[in-house]
Scaffold this motif. Structure first.
Motif, mmCIF file in Angstrom:
data_model
loop_
_atom_site.group_PDB
_atom_site.id
_atom_site.type_symbol
_atom_site.label_atom_id
_atom_site.label_comp_id
_atom_site.label_asym_id
_atom_site.label_seq_id
_atom_site.Cartn_x
_atom_site.Cartn_y
_atom_site.Cartn_z
ATOM 1 N N GLY A 42 -10.370 3.132 24.574
ATOM 2 C CA GLY A 42 -9.811 1.815 24.292
ATOM 3 C C GLY A 42 -9.829 0.888 25.490
ATOM 4 O O GLY A 42 -10.006 -0.322 25.352
ATOM 5 N N TYR A 43 -9.668 1.450 26.675
ATOM 6 C CA TYR A 43 -9.720 0.655 27.904
ATOM 7 C C TYR A 43 -11.079 -0.037 28.032
ATOM 8 O O TYR A 43 -11.157 -1.217 28.340
ATOM 9 C CB TYR A 43 -9.456 1.558 29.107
ATOM 10 C CG TYR A 43 -9.622 0.885 30.438
ATOM 11 C CD1 TYR A 43 -8.638 0.043 30.934
ATOM 12 C CD2 TYR A 43 -10.765 1.083 31.206
ATOM 13 C CE1 TYR A 43 -8.786 -0.591 32.158
ATOM 14 C CE2 TYR A 43 -10.922 0.460 32.432
ATOM 15 C CZ TYR A 43 -9.931 -0.377 32.902
ATOM 16 O OH TYR A 43 -10.089 -1.001 34.111
ATOM 17 N N PHE A 44 -12.135 0.706 27.765
ATOM 18 C CA PHE A 44 -13.487 0.149 27.877
ATOM 19 C C PHE A 44 -13.807 -0.794 26.721
ATOM 20 O O PHE A 44 -14.534 -1.771 26.905
ATOM 21 C CB PHE A 44 -14.520 1.272 27.965
ATOM 22 C CG PHE A 44 -14.419 2.030 29.249
ATOM 23 C CD1 PHE A 44 -15.008 1.547 30.398
ATOM 24 C CD2 PHE A 44 -13.708 3.207 29.316
ATOM 25 C CE1 PHE A 44 -14.897 2.229 31.599
ATOM 26 C CE2 PHE A 44 -13.591 3.903 30.504
ATOM 27 C CZ PHE A 44 -14.188 3.409 31.647
ATOM 28 N N VAL A 45 -13.274 -0.523 25.553
ATOM 29 C CA VAL A 45 -13.498 -1.415 24.408
ATOM 30 C C VAL A 45 -12.863 -2.780 24.677
ATOM 31 O O VAL A 45 -13.477 -3.823 24.426
ATOM 32 C CB VAL A 45 -12.956 -0.784 23.108
ATOM 33 C CG1 VAL A 45 -12.945 -1.788 21.965
ATOM 34 C CG2 VAL A 45 -13.761 0.450 22.731
ATOM 35 N N VAL A 46 -11.636 -2.778 25.201
ATOM 36 C CA VAL A 46 -10.972 -4.050 25.502
ATOM 37 C C VAL A 46 -11.719 -4.797 26.604
ATOM 38 O O VAL A 46 -11.900 -6.013 26.525
ATOM 39 C CB VAL A 46 -9.483 -3.823 25.862
ATOM 40 C CG1 VAL A 46 -8.838 -5.113 26.348
ATOM 41 C CG2 VAL A 46 -8.724 -3.277 24.668
ATOM 42 N N ASN A 47 -12.183 -4.084 27.639
ATOM 43 C CA ASN A 47 -12.964 -4.732 28.698
ATOM 44 C C ASN A 47 -14.257 -5.323 28.135
ATOM 45 O O ASN A 47 -14.650 -6.434 28.502
ATOM 46 C CB ASN A 47 -13.294 -3.749 29.818
ATOM 47 C CG ASN A 47 -12.204 -3.679 30.849
ATOM 48 O OD1 ASN A 47 -11.357 -4.560 30.950
ATOM 49 N ND2 ASN A 47 -12.204 -2.621 31.618
ATOM 50 N N TRP A 48 -14.921 -4.590 27.252
ATOM 51 C CA TRP A 48 -16.157 -5.074 26.631
ATOM 52 C C TRP A 48 -15.885 -6.339 25.825
ATOM 53 O O TRP A 48 -16.627 -7.324 25.919
ATOM 54 C CB TRP A 48 -16.738 -3.974 25.742
ATOM 55 C CG TRP A 48 -18.084 -4.284 25.189
ATOM 56 C CD1 TRP A 48 -19.281 -3.930 25.725
ATOM 57 C CD2 TRP A 48 -18.379 -5.017 23.996
ATOM 58 N NE1 TRP A 48 -20.302 -4.402 24.932
ATOM 59 C CE2 TRP A 48 -19.784 -5.068 23.865
ATOM 60 C CE3 TRP A 48 -17.599 -5.633 23.021
ATOM 61 C CZ2 TRP A 48 -20.405 -5.708 22.810
ATOM 62 C CZ3 TRP A 48 -18.228 -6.283 21.971
ATOM 63 C CH2 TRP A 48 -19.615 -6.318 21.865
ATOM 64 N N LEU A 49 -14.824 -6.303 25.035
ATOM 65 C CA LEU A 49 -14.470 -7.452 24.206
ATOM 66 C C LEU A 49 -14.096 -8.658 25.077
ATOM 67 O O LEU A 49 -14.522 -9.784 24.802
ATOM 68 C CB LEU A 49 -13.323 -7.085 23.261
ATOM 69 C CG LEU A 49 -12.901 -8.121 22.244
ATOM 70 C CD1 LEU A 49 -14.063 -8.491 21.338
ATOM 71 C CD2 LEU A 49 -11.745 -7.604 21.419
ATOM 72 N N ALA A 50 -13.315 -8.423 26.117
ATOM 73 C CA ALA A 50 -12.910 -9.517 27.010
ATOM 74 C C ALA A 50 -14.131 -10.152 27.665
ATOM 75 O O ALA A 50 -14.247 -11.390 27.709
ATOM 76 C CB ALA A 50 -11.940 -8.993 28.068
ATOM 77 N N ALA A 51 -15.041 -9.337 28.173
ATOM 78 C CA ALA A 51 -16.247 -9.873 28.826
ATOM 79 C C ALA A 51 -17.097 -10.653 27.836
ATOM 80 O O ALA A 51 -17.646 -11.718 28.176
ATOM 81 C CB ALA A 51 -17.056 -8.738 29.449
ATOM 82 N N SER A 52 -17.209 -10.157 26.632
ATOM 83 C CA SER A 52 -17.990 -10.857 25.606
ATOM 84 C C SER A 52 -17.377 -12.215 25.278
ATOM 85 O O SER A 52 -18.089 -13.218 25.125
ATOM 86 C CB SER A 52 -18.078 -10.013 24.336
ATOM 87 O OG SER A 52 -18.737 -8.798 24.606
ATOM 88 N N MET A 53 -16.065 -12.252 25.194
ATOM 89 C CA MET A 53 -15.377 -13.501 24.870
ATOM 90 C C MET A 53 -15.511 -14.515 26.011
ATOM 91 O O MET A 53 -15.736 -15.702 25.768
ATOM 92 C CB MET A 53 -13.910 -13.226 24.533
ATOM 93 C CG MET A 53 -13.745 -12.465 23.238
ATOM 94 S SD MET A 53 -12.060 -11.940 22.936
ATOM 95 C CE MET A 53 -11.331 -13.492 22.436
#
Length: 101
Positions: A42-53
């Motif tokens: 989940g830590y990496f999923v949130v980082n991925w989503l944040a960077a994409s946004m």
């Protein structure tokens, strides 16, 4: 498709970028206060989503250095997610309540 993006108000891109910033801050705060760990997917999923946004937010006011950082963050987060999917899960440690004398 790119013609449609020209019709989207700049404020929408700004809002998405700011929301991505919020996810970065939230994720890092949770890590700092030990509400999550960097071992969790989940830590990496949130980082991925944040960077994409944040990258989407850059459509309105492009900045090459910021875009490169976000692309790197998306790539490294993707690797982190894949590594955690491929790694066999360890059983949590069990502790005995018996006392050995």
């Amino acid at each position: 498709m790119f013609e449609y993006l020209k019709e989207v108000p700049a404020e929408v891109f700004d809002a998405v970028g700011v929301a991505g910033f919020g996810l970065y801050v939230l994720n890092y705060t949770m890590l700092t206060f030990k509400r999550t760990t960097s071992e969790r997917i989940g830590y990496f999923v949130v980082n991925w989503l944040a960077a994409s946004m944040v990258l989407i937010g850059l459509f309105n006011a492009f900045n090459l250095a910021s875009a490169l950082i976000q692309i790197f963050w998306i790539a490294i987060s993707t690797v982190g997610i894949l590594v955690r999917f491929r790694r066999p899960r360890k059983a949590p440690p069990t502790f005995s309540t018996r006392r050995i004398a």
